[in-house]
Enzyme design. Structure first.
Site, PDB file in Angstrom:
ATOM      1  N   HIS A  12       0.856  -1.491   0.070  1.00  0.00           N
ATOM      2  CA  HIS A  12       0.112  -0.018  -0.068  1.00  0.00           C
ATOM      3  C   HIS A  12       0.895   1.332   0.002  1.00  0.00           C
ATOM      4  CE1 HIS A  12      -3.570   2.388   1.419  1.00  0.00           C
ATOM      5  NE2 HIS A  12      -2.561   3.194   1.755  1.00  0.00           N
ATOM      6  N   GLU A  13       1.883   1.409   0.915  1.00  0.00           N
ATOM      7  CA  GLU A  13       2.565   2.521   0.925  1.00  0.00           C
ATOM      8  C   GLU A  13       3.510   2.619  -0.289  1.00  0.00           C
ATOM      9  OE1 GLU A  13       1.706   4.801   2.983  1.00  0.00           O
ATOM     10  OE2 GLU A  13       0.351   3.587   4.291  1.00  0.00           O
ATOM     11  N   HIS A  53       1.819   4.385  -2.964  1.00  0.00           N
ATOM     12  CA  HIS A  53       1.855   5.796  -2.833  1.00  0.00           C
ATOM     13  C   HIS A  53       3.341   6.426  -3.039  1.00  0.00           C
ATOM     14  CE1 HIS A  53      -1.742   6.831  -0.493  1.00  0.00           C
ATOM     15  NE2 HIS A  53      -1.648   5.948   0.361  1.00  0.00           N
ATOM     16  N   HIS A  79       3.401   6.922  -6.810  1.00  0.00           N
ATOM     17  CA  HIS A  79       2.672   8.011  -7.131  1.00  0.00           C
ATOM     18  C   HIS A  79       3.583   9.381  -7.053  1.00  0.00           C
ATOM     19  CE1 HIS A  79      -1.439  10.327  -6.546  1.00  0.00           C
ATOM     20  NE2 HIS A  79      -1.010  10.233  -7.690  1.00  0.00           N
TER      21      HIS A  79
HETATM   22 ZN   LIG Z   1      -2.644   5.107   1.980  1.00  0.00          ZN
END
Ligand SMILES: [Zn+2]
Length: 694
Positions: free
Chosen positions: A477-478, A481, A484
């Site tokens: 998940h991280e 990010h 991104h």
């Molecule tokens: Zn998040």
């Protein structure tokens, strides 16, 4: 060093050019007292730059106003970035004190700019004539975002209202900081010390190893300690056969910020909610939720509630059915008590073993931290052509931090990735992504420095760190990010990387979790830490099948927090006597919260919502993004290949590289050809069939 030593520019690494590899600050030389001077100078420099822009005698143009604002404040940005990183990931009393001092100063600094009438006059003039300015699409978007940002901050209001807003903002900043520090203090101040073998009953080796590590760190070498960090307390609740100890730590865990003493957050919440409501009303909105949601993809409280309600009903039904199964299970074991919140995870684990034949303890040896990091890198390579090479010449803030240089398919440097994986007492709980520098092309071809911070329990010396499947998902998940931030390809800092509307911001991270769950990845990277054997096929099949197990609990815990966050911020008028305790109880009763479950975050430690305004009235964003990510991953499934290059290219261009350069609905449509619906989300959570029965 003597106490009265006043550091000068020669001595203060924050004021010098960051000449280390890739322009990383000299962490080894930064002392907390360096920040006061660095901030004072950075605020002053930024004020001078902004005053020159506002007072420019030349007629306003995009270049001399918007681009000039975007290029200003460089010293402030970099000082804030370093400070925030340390305040979150490696703090101490001196940093905590500066953090409290700084919060209102920062709020005042930004309010003075955002409420500057001359500056707003220039921006407003440009905005009104934007059709005639021959702007690129990105420039037009940046101008519109600037205008909205100033209007939402009160730039168009009369001077008296502006002054009141500024006071409110400064006070809110202080309160948010105290809130967060209170939670940290409650977490640091608690340790469940396990003294004897009886205290360890039921705990598998990996929980014991992590508890030994935590004990060592807290000066109880040779013993075992469970902390209030989620990755410490959840496995304990899942495995400990000691019902009394489960109850003890569960009560401490859920009472963070609600202990009634000096670190109690209830009065802070009351004041924050009243101030937020007042602020929203001064800006012309009915409630804070209306104000907050106006600048999101969801747009209105009604749209948010509609999504939450759609998911709540089937999730609650699933949770109640699971509760009955857990109650039956404990009675079958010869117990006769009623299932309590501290029993849910313990019997849930037993039921999971029975129903799915998946044993968390048996899986963990296949989820070694290093290999899961490799899996995240491999996925980024297959999708986007990125490569990751370890660097040991880059300054870091703690010896455990690891650094990789990121290159793209053509071998071009794209940035640095920092991984700070282990829990420690100096770190706030949770997991997050942050940056030390964002990508942009305005002040040169600037490449980002991206950080992931986690709280995995570190194994004791010489042992590998083994993750739970949830931990591995958090890592993916991280890392989503992080991508991104790393793949960002825009000109202006305002819209770079993760600087996007909040309910769009969780799409790149949640979408990335899908790859971890795929056999293609697990077969390759879920290998036994000792033998290197891949996870057995039947084990793998059951693990993937077990994904939906206990989704009733997880969804109820999350949606309850999101509903209460929304309701808290729908207060119709400022009410200084707001009783959050009573409100919480009443709200839970109203939604029919099962008595055996608690919210994922109770208000008193709901940092997303009260440690700053990040997710205030916007905790639903994760679910909103999940509608998007479930639908987005289906594009790869429909293509028949989870690395399908055509789909990956569109995903890169319209999601990971695009930052906030366009409206999210436009970006999503460019990627997928249409907007998503919630059906894939319900299916993914295994709630679609529950929904159909209703
Ligand atoms: Zn998040």
């Amino acid at each position: 060093m003597p106490q009265d030593f006043a550091p000068g520019a020669d001595d203060n690494p924050l004021l010098q050019e960051w000449a280390g590899p890739f322009g990383v600050p000299a962490f080894g030389r930064i002392r907390p007292d360096h920040f006061r001077e660095a901030f004072a100078r950075a605020f002053a420099a930024h004020n001078a730059e902004v005053a020159a822009i506002a007072g420019d005698i030349a007629a306003p143009s995009f270049a001399n106003t918007i681009a000039a604002l975007e290029a200003s404040g460089e010293a402030l940005t970099r000082t804030v970035d370093v400070f925030n990183l340390l305040a979150g990931a490696h703090t101490n009393d001196a940093i905590l004190a500066i953090e409290r001092e700084l919060a209102p100063l920062k709020a005042k600094h930004w309010d003075a700019i955002l409420m500057d009438a001359a500056l707003f006059g220039r921006i407003d003039g440009l905005y009104r004539t934007r059709d005639r300015l021959a702007l690129s699409a990105e420039e037009r978007r940046v101008l519109e975002r600037y205008h909205l940002k100033f209007v939402r901050a009160g730039a168009a209001l009369d001077p008296a209202t502006k002054a009141r807003l500024a006071d409110i903002n400064a006070r809110l900043a202080t309160l948010g900081t105290i809130f967060s520090q209170n939670v940290l203090a409650d977490e640091q101040g608690y340790a469940l010390l396990l003294e004897s073998e009886e205290d360890l009953a039921g705990l598998p080796d990996f929980v014991r190893a992590a508890a030994r590590g935590a004990a060592e760190e807290r000066g109880h070498a040779g013993k075992h300690v469970i902390t209030l960090s989620r990755s410490s307390v959840e496995p304990f609740l899942q495995f400990s056969a000691r019902r009394d100890l489960r109850e003890k730590i569960f009560r401490a865990w859920t009472a963070r910020g609600d202990g009634g003493g000096a670190t109690d957050n209830k009065a802070i919440i009351a004041e924050m909610v009243a101030l937020r409501t007042e602020r929203a009303r001064l800006l012309g909105y009915d409630t804070f939720a209306h104000y907050r949601l106006d600048d999101t993809m969801a747009k209105t409280p009604a749209a948010v509630r509609s999504l939450l309600d759609q998911v709540w009903a089937p999730a609650r039904r699933r949770a109640l059915a699971d509760r009955d199964a857990l109650q039956a299970l404990l009675q079958a074991e010869g117990q006769n008590f009623a299932l309590a919140p501290w029993d849910w995870r313990y019997y849930g684990e037993k039921l999971r073993k029975l129903r799915c034949d998946v044993d968390e303890a048996a899986i963990k040896p296949y989820l070694e931290l290093g290999r899961i990091i490799e899996a995240a890198f491999y996925t980024a390579n297959r999708l986007f052509g990125l490569t990751f090479a370890p660097r040991d010449d880059v300054p870091v803030w703690h010896a455990d931090v690891r650094v990789w240089e990121v290159r793209d398919q053509a071998g071009r440097h794209r940035g640095l990735f920092f991984g700070d994986y282990f829990a420690r007492a100096s770190k706030h709980s949770g997991a997050w992504m942050t940056t030390l520098r964002d990508q942009e092309k305005l002040r040169g071809d600037i490449r980002p420095l991206v950080v992931n911070v986690m709280n995995f329990s570190k194994a004791s010396a010489g042992e590998p760190t083994l993750l739970s499947f949830d931990d591995a998902k958090t890592l993916f998940h991280e890392f989503g990010h992080a991508l991104h931030g790393l793949l960002s390809d825009v000109t202006f800092p305002l819209i770079a990387g993760t600087s996007v509307l909040l309910d769009w911001s969780e799409l790149p991270s949640q979408l990335y979790e899908h790859w971890l769950e795929r056999p293609e990845i697990l077969r390759r990277f879920a290998r036994h830490y000792r033998t290197g054997e891949p996870i057995p096929e039947d084990q793998l099949r059951r693990l993937v099948a077990a994904r939906n197990f206990n989704q009733g609990q997880a969804t109820v815990e999350y949606v309850a927090s999101a509903l209460i966050d929304l309701d808290i911020h729908l207060q119709p008028g400022p009410n200084a006597a707001f009783d959050i305790g009573g409100f919480e109880q009443a709200a839970l009763t109203r939604i029919g919260m099962p008595a055996e479950l608690v919210m994922r975050h109770r208000p008193a430690h709901f940092q997303h919502v009260f440690a700053g305004a990040g997710y205030a009235a916007a905790y639903y964003s994760y679910l909103w993004s999940e509608v998007l990510d479930a639908d987005a991953f289906a594009a790869f499934e429909e293509a028949g290949d989870i690395f399908d290059s055509g789909t990956a290219k569109k995903l890169h261009d319209h999601v990971y590289a695009a930052g906030g350069s366009r409206d999210p609905a436009e970006l999503y449509t460019a990627f997928r050809g249409r907007l998503p619906t919630a059906d894939k989300l319900l299916k993914r959570r295994g709630l679609a069939d529950v929904s159909a029965q209703a």
